[in-house]
Write a protein that holds these residues in place. Sequence first.
Motif, mmCIF file in Angstrom:
data_model
loop_
_atom_site.group_PDB
_atom_site.id
_atom_site.type_symbol
_atom_site.label_atom_id
_atom_site.label_comp_id
_atom_site.label_asym_id
_atom_site.label_seq_id
_atom_site.Cartn_x
_atom_site.Cartn_y
_atom_site.Cartn_z
ATOM 1 N N TYR A 1 0.971 18.284 -9.742
ATOM 2 C CA TYR A 1 0.983 18.563 -8.318
ATOM 3 C C TYR A 1 0.153 19.813 -8.040
ATOM 4 C CZ TYR A 1 4.876 15.285 -8.539
ATOM 5 O OH TYR A 1 5.649 14.170 -8.762
ATOM 6 N N LEU B 1 -6.392 11.652 -5.477
ATOM 7 C CA LEU B 1 -6.770 12.203 -4.175
ATOM 8 C C LEU B 1 -8.170 12.794 -4.159
ATOM 9 C CD1 LEU B 1 -3.407 13.973 -3.204
ATOM 10 C CD2 LEU B 1 -4.181 11.684 -2.607
ATOM 11 N N PHE C 1 0.535 16.623 -2.103
ATOM 12 C CA PHE C 1 1.456 15.515 -2.398
ATOM 13 C C PHE C 1 2.397 16.026 -3.470
ATOM 14 C CE2 PHE C 1 3.089 11.715 -4.259
ATOM 15 C CZ PHE C 1 3.045 10.745 -3.271
ATOM 16 N N PHE D 1 3.915 15.483 1.749
ATOM 17 C CA PHE D 1 2.602 14.930 1.473
ATOM 18 C C PHE D 1 1.787 14.879 2.752
ATOM 19 C CE2 PHE D 1 6.179 12.439 1.500
ATOM 20 C CZ PHE D 1 6.111 11.107 1.149
ATOM 21 N N PHE E 1 -2.387 14.701 -8.475
ATOM 22 C CA PHE E 1 -2.268 14.620 -7.026
ATOM 23 C C PHE E 1 -2.965 15.797 -6.353
ATOM 24 C CE2 PHE E 1 1.423 12.386 -8.763
ATOM 25 C CZ PHE E 1 1.358 11.175 -8.095
#
Length: 391
Positions: free
Chosen positions: A260, A314, A211, A206, A286
């Motif tokens: 992700y 994020l 991340f 990350f 993320f």
Amino acid sequence: MLDNFYARKDGLLHEAERRGASSRPAKIQHLVADSSPLGPPASSYSTLPIEILDFILRYLPSQDLCSVAISNKHLGAVAMRSLYHTIRLVRPVESVKCLRTLSQNPSLALLARSLAIHWSNILYPTRNLYTLAIRALCNTSLLNTLSIDVPTDFHPWNLSSCSFQLKELSASFPCNQDLIQFLESQPSLLDLTLRGFNSDPAEFSFNLSTFNLNPNPTSFALSPEALPRLARLRAIHAGPDIIASILKDRPITQVTMPLYADCVCRSLDALNMSSEPIEKLNIISFDPDAPLYLLSEIAERLPNLKALHIVILLAQCSEALLEGLAPLLRKFKALQFLTYMSATSSDDVSQDDEQTIAAMWHKSCPTLKTIILPMGKVWFMENCKWTCLED
């Protein structure tokens, strides 16, 4: 003189008994006359059915249930069933006492239907604690809901000796072969929550732009016959391989999963592998670029979603960005409930602005009934106008 005293005393006692019997209600006379030394009077038993007593007692806190359990034999049996029906173990001392009781008293363990073991705050778990938990679980053969949340360094759980058939399972077990073996022994499972990781925590990556909790996932391959009735999946840290392995050809209609940055499309593609259409989707993103494409990508794959809940961790969500998402909602044909949350905001969005955004989103997707925007307010349609729940 003494003879006259005793004679008068006997006469007074006889007169008192006669008057008491004549003034006693007929119902009480009948009960006294028909009472038998072979058992307690019928009036000591409740006339309510066991099911109603059980329903009432489940509203009592555990301390009051303990008092009822020792009040009398009839209510005690019902109270014990309620007391052991749902068990939640958090603190070590209470956990040890309860697990010892379950392991030493199989008849009490058979009353358990829901058991939660949440020891995430135990810093130094011992093997003895694990062994005691396994012994207790082996006795709870009628259990249908199990939740286990323990530290990652806790001794690996081996539930192969347990005979229960679960309907709900929530566990922090690593997503490895041991977990697969256990899942394949649970054909009645309807609801599955996986909180464990699929790779070594030392390999987590990350930074400001990435991340990923599953950079090098281990193999996770369920047999096609496993979990034939599974309808709800929550895979909190799972990558696309786990999602695909569990969803493939199973009647799953509700999914919660992470996205992700390096495998978003693979994870979303896995959603079409279920044998039933996905109706409810919860996403934790993320990826910093998610606001630019996420709604469109989901709509392409799942246009018939009824509920969509997105949390973007994020990325920032400005007023202009939220307004720009409105055209993307046109692809949804049946969406009724939409949540679009973010951890940060580049500017403050006023309540009036949110009302405008909600109206724009509804214009693009007329089936919407409830909208939750990044500021956390709930918007719903009332009298042809979007209204905030706080109003």
